[in-house]
Scaffold this active site. Structure first.
Site, PDB file in Angstrom:
ATOM      1  N   HIS A  78      20.315 -31.375  14.764  1.00 52.90           N
ATOM      2  CA  HIS A  78      19.240 -30.581  14.041  1.00 52.90           C
ATOM      3  C   HIS A  78      18.096 -30.357  14.589  1.00 52.90           C
ATOM      4  O   HIS A  78      17.484 -31.679  15.337  1.00 52.90           O
ATOM      5  CB  HIS A  78      19.324 -30.911  12.631  1.00 52.90           C
ATOM      6  CG  HIS A  78      20.482 -30.473  11.749  1.00 52.90           C
ATOM      7  ND1 HIS A  78      20.456 -30.652  10.661  1.00 52.90           N
ATOM      8  CD2 HIS A  78      21.691 -30.075  12.119  1.00 52.90           C
ATOM      9  CE1 HIS A  78      21.522 -30.018   9.853  1.00 52.90           C
ATOM     10  NE2 HIS A  78      22.534 -29.902  11.182  1.00 52.90           N
ATOM     11  N   GLU A  80      14.860 -30.781  13.490  1.00 55.15           N
ATOM     12  CA  GLU A  80      14.154 -32.170  13.108  1.00 55.15           C
ATOM     13  C   GLU A  80      14.260 -33.127  13.581  1.00 55.15           C
ATOM     14  O   GLU A  80      13.404 -34.063  14.065  1.00 55.15           O
ATOM     15  CB  GLU A  80      14.161 -32.199  11.434  1.00 55.15           C
ATOM     16  CG  GLU A  80      13.756 -30.842  10.814  1.00 55.15           C
ATOM     17  CD  GLU A  80      15.146 -29.859  10.496  1.00 55.15           C
ATOM     18  OE1 GLU A  80      14.669 -29.032   9.733  1.00 55.15           O
ATOM     19  OE2 GLU A  80      16.225 -30.200  10.795  1.00 55.15           O
ATOM     20  N   CYS A 103      17.368 -29.999   5.801  1.00 51.81           N
ATOM     21  CA  CYS A 103      18.480 -30.491   4.955  1.00 51.81           C
ATOM     22  C   CYS A 103      18.330 -31.849   4.116  1.00 51.81           C
ATOM     23  O   CYS A 103      17.469 -32.498   4.761  1.00 51.81           O
ATOM     24  CB  CYS A 103      19.805 -30.503   5.834  1.00 51.81           C
ATOM     25  SG  CYS A 103      20.112 -31.546   6.974  1.00 51.81           S
ATOM     26  N   CYS A 106      18.749 -34.606   7.137  1.00 49.73           N
ATOM     27  CA  CYS A 106      17.364 -34.624   8.178  1.00 49.73           C
ATOM     28  C   CYS A 106      16.174 -35.371   7.329  1.00 49.73           C
ATOM     29  O   CYS A 106      15.308 -36.108   7.721  1.00 49.73           O
ATOM     30  CB  CYS A 106      16.820 -33.126   8.400  1.00 49.73           C
ATOM     31  SG  CYS A 106      18.027 -32.809  10.057  1.00 49.73           S
TER      32      CYS A 106
END
Length: 173
Positions: A78, A80, A103, A106
């Site tokens: 992801h 992040e 999410c 994360c």
């Protein structure tokens, strides 16, 4: 000394700049279904790292793999997390700007890393919000004392990044 309102206007200008930057960074992702971008800054509004959703650097990112969700999802990092992995001076990290609300997975990494402030766009897609456990993200940030700032949905003009990128959440989880 700036008034609270003037300081908020000043910070909002920086927030909007870094959200635009997160959208630009998102456009670098090769993922055909979602482009997500993240920017990490220090307390002085200096960019410390950027990240976008994609495969680890030595894994093949062929169009066939990117279009096959069963192959893609286990490989994707992801945005992040990619940004966190690229920070070289951890003690200076202050804010994370994301083109989407992070999410829940994360969110726990963001908290563990010591990021104090998360700025993102408000989620528009209710089904995606639930599937990504974003209610958990909000709860986790609140519990950990991480400031969460959400702005209304926004798009960046195609002339700024070369293609249209919307602030739409990823479907990676």
């Amino acid at each position: 000394m700036e008034t609270s309102e003037a300081m908020n206007d000043h910070q909002e200008k920086w927030d909007r700049r870094f959200l635009d930057m997160a959208l630009l960074v998102a456009s670098w992702s090769k993922d055909p279904s979602s482009q997500i971008g993240a920017v990490i800054t220090d307390a002085e509004n200096r960019v410390m790292a950027t990240g976008y959703n994609g495969f680890p650097r030595t894994l093949k990112d062929s169009p066939e793999l990117l279009h096959d969700r069963e192959q893609k999802y286990p490989r994707v990092i992801h945005a992040e997390m990619n940004a966190i992995l690229h920070v070289s001076q951890r003690d200076l990290v202050w804010s994370l700007y994301s083109s989407v609300l992070p999410c829940d997975r994360c969110a726990v990494h963001i908290i563990q890393y010591g990021i104090k402030r998360v700025v993102c766009f408000k989620p528009e897609d209710e089904a995606l919000y639930k599937r990504m456990n974003m209610d958990h993200s909000i709860s986790f940030f609140r519990e950990a004392g991480v400031e969460l700032v959400m702005y209304g949905p926004r798009t960046i003009d195609a002339s700024e990044c070369g293609r249209r990128t919307q602030a739409a959440a990823c479907d990676q989880c």
